[in-house]
Motif scaffolding. Structure first.
Motif, short mmCIF file in Angstrom:
data_model
loop_
_atom_site.label_atom_id
_atom_site.label_comp_id
_atom_site.label_asym_id
_atom_site.label_seq_id
_atom_site.Cartn_x
_atom_site.Cartn_y
_atom_site.Cartn_z
N PRO A 75 5.15 -2.10 7.20
CA PRO A 75 4.46 -2.81 8.56
C PRO A 75 5.41 -2.94 9.39
CG PRO A 75 3.55 -4.29 7.19
CD PRO A 75 4.89 -3.14 6.21
N THR A 76 5.80 -2.10 10.46
CA THR A 76 6.47 -3.04 11.90
C THR A 76 6.73 -3.97 12.33
OG1 THR A 76 5.60 -1.12 13.06
CG2 THR A 76 7.49 -0.17 11.95
N GLY A 77 7.64 -4.72 12.19
CA GLY A 77 7.02 -5.84 12.87
C GLY A 77 6.03 -6.86 11.95
N SER B 207 -6.13 -13.43 16.66
CA SER B 207 -6.65 -14.05 16.22
C SER B 207 -6.75 -13.25 14.32
CB SER B 207 -8.64 -14.01 15.98
OG SER B 207 -9.06 -13.38 15.50
N PHE B 208 -7.25 -14.00 12.70
CA PHE B 208 -6.18 -13.28 12.03
C PHE B 208 -7.06 -12.71 12.07
CE2 PHE B 208 -6.69 -13.02 7.52
CZ PHE B 208 -5.67 -13.59 7.53
N ASP B 209 -8.70 -11.97 11.73
CA ASP B 209 -9.22 -11.31 12.14
C ASP B 209 -8.38 -9.94 12.16
OD1 ASP B 209 -10.59 -12.63 9.57
OD2 ASP B 209 -12.80 -12.90 11.71
N GLU B 210 -8.51 -10.49 14.18
CA GLU B 210 -7.72 -9.36 14.50
C GLU B 210 -6.15 -8.94 13.94
OE1 GLU B 210 -8.36 -8.02 17.42
OE2 GLU B 210 -10.68 -8.32 16.96
N MET B 211 -5.53 -9.16 13.57
CA MET B 211 -4.45 -9.07 13.05
C MET B 211 -4.55 -8.12 11.94
SD MET B 211 -2.64 -13.01 13.48
CE MET B 211 -1.65 -12.78 12.05
N MET B 212 -5.90 -8.67 10.61
CA MET B 212 -5.99 -8.50 9.68
C MET B 212 -6.57 -6.56 10.39
SD MET B 212 -4.87 -9.46 7.37
CE MET B 212 -5.66 -8.22 6.16
N HIS B 213 -7.83 -6.58 11.33
CA HIS B 213 -7.67 -5.03 11.90
C HIS B 213 -6.58 -4.25 12.17
CE1 HIS B 213 -10.97 -2.36 13.28
NE2 HIS B 213 -10.13 -2.59 14.72
N ASN B 214 -6.20 -4.83 12.79
CA ASN B 214 -4.83 -4.05 13.48
C ASN B 214 -3.70 -3.71 12.29
OD1 ASN B 214 -5.17 -4.38 16.23
ND2 ASN B 214 -4.30 -5.86 17.10
N PHE B 215 -3.58 -4.49 11.74
CA PHE B 215 -2.44 -4.22 10.12
C PHE B 215 -2.92 -2.90 8.94
CE2 PHE B 215 -2.62 -4.78 6.19
CZ PHE B 215 -0.35 -4.37 5.52
N GLU B 216 -4.46 -3.16 9.25
CA GLU B 216 -4.83 -1.94 8.96
C GLU B 216 -5.61 -0.55 9.24
OE1 GLU B 216 -8.85 -3.70 7.26
OE2 GLU B 216 -8.26 -5.00 6.20
N LEU B 217 -5.32 -0.75 10.85
CA LEU B 217 -5.48 0.56 11.84
C LEU B 217 -4.32 1.11 11.54
CD1 LEU B 217 -7.65 -0.67 15.43
CD2 LEU B 217 -8.29 1.04 13.20
N GLN B 218 -3.08 0.28 11.81
CA GLN B 218 -1.45 1.00 11.91
C GLN B 218 -1.80 1.52 10.08
OE1 GLN B 218 1.67 -2.00 11.55
NE2 GLN B 218 2.90 -0.27 11.74
N ARG B 219 -1.77 0.78 8.83
CA ARG B 219 -1.87 1.24 8.26
C ARG B 219 -2.90 2.46 7.76
NH1 ARG B 219 -4.94 -2.21 3.74
NH2 ARG B 219 -6.27 -0.19 5.06
N PHE C 61 0.95 -1.41 -0.03
CA PHE C 61 -0.39 -0.14 -0.04
C PHE C 61 1.14 1.10 -0.18
CE2 PHE C 61 -2.92 -3.20 1.73
CZ PHE C 61 -3.56 -3.05 1.18
N GLY C 62 0.30 2.27 -0.06
CA GLY C 62 1.38 3.31 -0.84
C GLY C 62 0.80 4.52 -1.07
#
Ligand code: ZN
Length: 68
Positions: A27-29, A35-47, A16-17
């Motif tokens: 992504p940092t780390g 859960s996978f959903d939580e991970m994706m959610h956190n990833f999107e939040l950070q992004r 993404f850019g």
């Protein structure tokens, strides 16, 4: 000013850019979460957060060598 996050595929970068400048989301780390959903959610939040915070002028195009 409504910027929109875009998916970028280049030889050297895939992810993404920002379409307005050279900012890229790195992504940092590994994503974390129970859960996978939580991970994706956190990833999107950070992004989305980093995207919202970046300043296009700081990542302006044209500084680096050849633009393809
Ligand atoms: Zn930008």
């Amino acid at each position: 000013m409504s910027r929109k996050l875009v998916w970028i595929e280049q030889k050297r970068f895939r992810g993404f850019g920002c379409p307005e400048c050279n900012w890229r989301f790195v992504p940092t780390g590994a994503p974390i979460g129970p859960s996978f959903d939580e991970m994706m959610h956190n990833f999107e939040l950070q992004r989305d957060k980093e995207f919202a915070l970046h300043v296009c002028a700081d990542h302006a195009r044209g500084k680096s060598a050849n633009s393809e």
